[in-house]
Design a protein around this motif. Structure first.
Motif, PDB file in Angstrom:
ATOM      1  N   ILE A   1     -30.345  24.037  15.056  1.00 42.73           N
ATOM      2  CA  ILE A   1     -32.112  25.293  16.037  1.00 42.73           C
ATOM      3  C   ILE A   1     -32.694  24.931  16.581  1.00 42.73           C
ATOM      4  N   PRO A   2     -32.780  24.264  18.086  1.00 45.90           N
ATOM      5  CA  PRO A   2     -33.581  23.292  18.544  1.00 45.90           C
ATOM      6  C   PRO A   2     -35.331  24.082  18.502  1.00 45.90           C
ATOM      7  N   VAL A   3     -36.433  23.699  18.358  1.00 47.55           N
ATOM      8  CA  VAL A   3     -37.336  23.874  18.502  1.00 47.55           C
ATOM      9  C   VAL A   3     -37.679  24.264  20.102  1.00 47.55           C
ATOM     10  N   PRO A   4     -38.613  25.595  20.052  1.00 46.89           N
ATOM     11  CA  PRO A   4     -38.928  26.198  21.032  1.00 46.89           C
ATOM     12  C   PRO A   4     -39.868  23.994  22.137  1.00 46.89           C
ATOM     13  N   GLU A   5     -39.688  23.319  22.970  1.00 45.70           N
ATOM     14  CA  GLU A   5     -40.747  23.183  23.974  1.00 45.70           C
ATOM     15  C   GLU A   5     -41.342  23.478  25.196  1.00 45.70           C
ATOM     16  N   GLN A   6     -40.843  24.881  25.700  1.00 45.41           N
ATOM     17  CA  GLN A   6     -41.173  25.554  27.335  1.00 45.41           C
ATOM     18  C   GLN A   6     -41.619  26.961  26.156  1.00 45.41           C
ATOM     19  N   PHE A   7     -42.861  27.050  27.166  1.00 50.16           N
ATOM     20  CA  PHE A   7     -43.693  28.198  26.586  1.00 50.16           C
ATOM     21  C   PHE A   7     -43.869  29.350  27.974  1.00 50.16           C
ATOM     22  N   LYS A   8     -44.778  30.779  28.069  1.00 50.40           N
ATOM     23  CA  LYS A   8     -44.976  30.711  28.889  1.00 50.40           C
ATOM     24  C   LYS A   8     -46.293  31.645  28.352  1.00 50.40           C
ATOM     25  N   THR A   9     -47.249  31.961  29.087  1.00 50.08           N
ATOM     26  CA  THR A   9     -47.956  32.626  28.340  1.00 50.08           C
ATOM     27  C   THR A   9     -48.957  33.418  29.637  1.00 50.08           C
ATOM     28  N   VAL A  10     -49.817  34.664  29.473  1.00 47.77           N
ATOM     29  CA  VAL A  10     -49.624  36.139  30.163  1.00 47.77           C
ATOM     30  C   VAL A  10     -51.199  36.551  29.598  1.00 47.77           C
ATOM     31  N   TRP A  11     -51.703  37.313  30.278  1.00 49.27           N
ATOM     32  CA  TRP A  11     -52.612  38.152  30.300  1.00 49.27           C
ATOM     33  C   TRP A  11     -52.188  38.822  30.165  1.00 49.27           C
ATOM     34  N   ASP A  12     -52.566  39.810  29.040  1.00 47.19           N
ATOM     35  CA  ASP A  12     -52.297  41.416  28.641  1.00 47.19           C
ATOM     36  C   ASP A  12     -53.496  41.854  28.940  1.00 47.19           C
ATOM     37  N   GLY A  13     -54.366  41.821  29.376  1.00 49.61           N
ATOM     38  CA  GLY A  13     -55.944  42.805  29.660  1.00 49.61           C
ATOM     39  C   GLY A  13     -56.838  42.563  28.541  1.00 49.61           C
ATOM     40  N   SER A  14     -56.682  41.528  27.525  1.00 45.89           N
ATOM     41  CA  SER A  14     -57.201  41.628  26.347  1.00 45.89           C
ATOM     42  C   SER A  14     -57.634  40.503  25.547  1.00 45.89           C
ATOM     43  N   LYS A  15     -56.007  39.490  26.205  1.00 47.51           N
ATOM     44  CA  LYS A  15     -56.227  38.188  25.522  1.00 47.51           C
ATOM     45  C   LYS A  15     -54.852  37.663  25.864  1.00 47.51           C
ATOM     46  N   LEU A  16     -54.913  36.630  26.555  1.00 44.09           N
ATOM     47  CA  LEU A  16     -53.525  35.838  25.810  1.00 44.09           C
ATOM     48  C   LEU A  16     -53.224  36.293  25.345  1.00 44.09           C
ATOM     49  N   VAL A  17     -51.429  35.822  25.667  1.00 42.41           N
ATOM     50  CA  VAL A  17     -50.246  35.725  24.896  1.00 42.41           C
ATOM     51  C   VAL A  17     -49.260  35.062  25.275  1.00 42.41           C
ATOM     52  N   THR A  18     -48.921  34.519  24.791  1.00 42.27           N
ATOM     53  CA  THR A  18     -47.940  33.176  24.833  1.00 42.27           C
ATOM     54  C   THR A  18     -46.855  33.100  23.996  1.00 42.27           C
ATOM     55  N   THR A  19     -45.091  33.222  24.842  1.00 44.05           N
ATOM     56  CA  THR A  19     -43.975  33.301  24.221  1.00 44.05           C
ATOM     57  C   THR A  19     -43.069  31.640  24.675  1.00 44.05           C
ATOM     58  N   ALA A  20     -42.520  31.886  23.281  1.00 45.97           N
ATOM     59  CA  ALA A  20     -41.269  30.827  24.058  1.00 45.97           C
ATOM     60  C   ALA A  20     -40.186  30.902  25.178  1.00 45.97           C
ATOM     61  N   THR A  21     -40.305  30.215  25.803  1.00 45.02           N
ATOM     62  CA  THR A  21     -38.755  30.111  26.787  1.00 45.02           C
ATOM     63  C   THR A  21     -38.280  29.683  27.044  1.00 45.02           C
ATOM     64  N   GLU A  22     -36.163  30.165  27.334  1.00 47.38           N
ATOM     65  CA  GLU A  22     -35.428  29.691  27.728  1.00 47.38           C
ATOM     66  C   GLU A  22     -35.167  28.719  28.353  1.00 47.38           C
ATOM     67  N   ILE A  23     -35.032  26.966  28.873  1.00 50.99           N
ATOM     68  CA  ILE A  23     -34.584  27.531  30.509  1.00 50.99           C
ATOM     69  C   ILE A  23     -32.968  27.639  30.354  1.00 50.99           C
ATOM     70  N   ALA A  24     -33.226  28.096  31.498  1.00 51.08           N
ATOM     71  CA  ALA A  24     -31.577  29.567  32.236  1.00 51.08           C
ATOM     72  C   ALA A  24     -30.842  27.947  32.499  1.00 51.08           C
ATOM     73  N   GLY A  25     -29.284  27.917  32.491  1.00 46.37           N
ATOM     74  CA  GLY A  25     -28.261  27.758  32.771  1.00 46.37           C
ATOM     75  C   GLY A  25     -27.471  26.676  32.396  1.00 46.37           C
TER      76      GLY A  25
END
Length: 485
Positions: free
Chosen positions: A461-485
């Motif tokens: 199982i690969p460990v994520p290297e790419q992440f997505k960070t969004v502002w939910d109105g009160s704090k930053l929320v970071t989640t792992a993303t997968e490269i499509a393709g």
């Protein structure tokens, strides 16, 4: 004592109030000069601390003195209490802050110089930063290596004076680099010695307070005086002295290519005349028959001898031998509570079997090798290793992989935490008893975790290297993303 500056002649032509104002201004200038001299003395190793000057200085210099007398002084005091290499490191840091204070004093009364002069003014601080980092590299076997690493990784923060327009975020980035090692200090001493815990708090507060100081006084970069003279490399504004050297003389006149231009003129004229003929320039060429051509007349070819096909390739002088790369002897020994495994090349039978719970293993610069650690041990660290295979039974603390490339780590028993930092290529093989292990990664790539199945096979199982960070109105929320393709 200062009455000698107020002559009777001057008092006859100037009101008393004006004379007192001049005296007050003179005293203020003298105090500023004394403050500068004291700061320069401390930067060069002379007596007195960096905040020794108590004269009239700029507000942001006084604020910096408060920083030195507060968090910096507390960090130095706790370092002296710990002693050893930590105390030596703290003395270097004290010197660095002293040199930076001198730069701030100069900037408060001088205009910003050119980039080349500014670079020269930054050299004292840069030199101390290099000394701090070199001391850490020379002290890898120190029992306080984590302390030294925390300071060494973050001391470049003192370069904020050259990091316009965002010096504050730069200091924050350097502080974050230190926290990787301060967390290790906390883990090692949290239940043993509160002094080290206080040391971590004091040291980190130095950079926290420096960020606040920069935000208040130097938000977009070091604030220079707008009215003083331009600063010089010596740290003081130039005042008179020797006159500047005269400008260079005019360039020599261009070469005269006309008919009166010396002995070379006839040749130049003939050349230009030939060029101006255009297509008729080839009419003066003599025809060469086949019997006059070397490649068509064997007799001429024999007379001419072998023809060189081109320049000979470079051949190194056999008498000059390149000095071989320096190689350090391999080490596998127990030094106090630390197993040192260093400088091994192609060693596939390294085994540490006589272990105790309080011991640690530190592997450094081991390439194309395998290391097995038997029994239960406190922690294991792999530092600057390439293509190293590690197999161990049980670790009660942490397994750390730092600055490595293409390494494999296999757990046979249990381990609570595996940390991967600044590493390219790391395979972690977990056992059934270590599936709850926490894997922490930073600045790393090509990481894979292999989990055992019921049939004994592994699922990669690969460990994520790419992440997505969004502002939910009160704090930053970071989640792992997968490269499509």
């Amino acid at each position: 004592m200062l009455c000698c500056f107020h002559s009777p002649e001057h008092s006859e032509t100037t009101p008393a109030s004006d004379g007192m104002a001049e005296l007050a201004g003179l005293v203020q200038r003298l105090e500023v000069a004394v403050g500068r001299l004291e700061s320069m003395s401390s930067c060069s190793g002379g007596g007195g601390g960096p905040a020794a000057g108590s004269g009239a200085v700029a507000a942001y210099v006084e604020a910096f003195d408060n920083l030195i007398s507060g968090p910096v002084a507390q960090y130095i005091a706790l370092s002296q209490k710990i002693g050893g290499d930590v105390q030596k490191h703290a003395e270097m840091m004290k010197q660095a802050f002293s040199c930076q204070r001198q730069l701030l004093v100069t900037a408060s009364s001088s205009q910003k110089p050119s980039d080349s002069v500014l670079t020269s003014m930054l050299e004292p601080v840069s030199k101390v930063i290099q000394e701090v980092q070199s001391f850490r590299e020379k002290s890898r076997s120190s029992p306080f290596f984590n302390h030294l690493s925390a300071v060494s990784e973050s001391v470049p923060a003192l370069g904020w004076v050259a990091m316009a327009p965002k010096p504050g975020p730069y200091v924050k980035e350097m502080q974050d680099a230190a926290m990787f090692y301060t967390n290790r200090v906390l883990k090692d001493y949290k239940e043993k010695d509160k002094t080290h815990v206080d040391w971590v708090s004091a040291y980190l507060s130095v950079w926290t307070e420096l960020q606040a100081y920069i935000k208040q006084h130097h938000t977009t970069g070091l604030s220079w005086s707008k009215t003083g003279p331009v600063a010089s490399a010596s740290g003081a504004a130039p005042r008179g002295g020797a006159p500047a050297p005269p400008p260079p003389g005019p360039p020599p006149p261009p070469m005269d290519l006309s008919s009166g231009g010396g002995s070379g003129a006839p040749g130049h004229n003939a050349l230009f005349a030939s060029i101006n003929k255009g297509a008729d320039i080839t009419k003066g060429l003599k025809h060469v028959s086949d019997n006059q051509k070397t490649h068509k007349n064997p007799a001429l070819k024999a007379q001419a001898g072998p023809v060189a096909s081109g320049p000979k390739p470079f051949v190194a002088n056999p008498s000059v031998k390149a000095s071989p790369a320096r190689t350090l002897p391999p080490v596998l020994e127990l030094d106090g509570k630390k197993w040192k495994v260093e400088n091994h090349e192609g060693a596939h039978g390294l085994v540490i079997s006589d272990t105790e719970l309080k011991q640690v293993v530190y592997a450094y610069k081991c390439n194309n090798s395998t290391l097995q650690v038997k029994g239960k041990i406190n922690s294991i660290t792999l530092d600057n290793c390439k293509k190293l295979g590690l197999v161990f039974d049980d670790v009660v603390g942490i397994v750390e992989v730092i600055n490595c490339k293409d390494v494999k780590v296999q757990v046979m028993g249990k381990v609570p935490t595996i940390s991967i930092n600044k590493t390219d290529g790391c395979h972690v093989y977990l056992s059934k008893d270590s599936l709850s292990c926490e894997i922490i990664s930073a600045k790393s790539s090509e990481m894979n975790v292999l989990v055992p199945n019921k049939d004994g096979e592994y699922t990669e199982i690969p460990v994520p290297e790419q992440f997505k960070t969004v502002w939910d109105g009160s704090k930053l929320v970071t989640t792992a993303t997968e490269i499509a393709g």
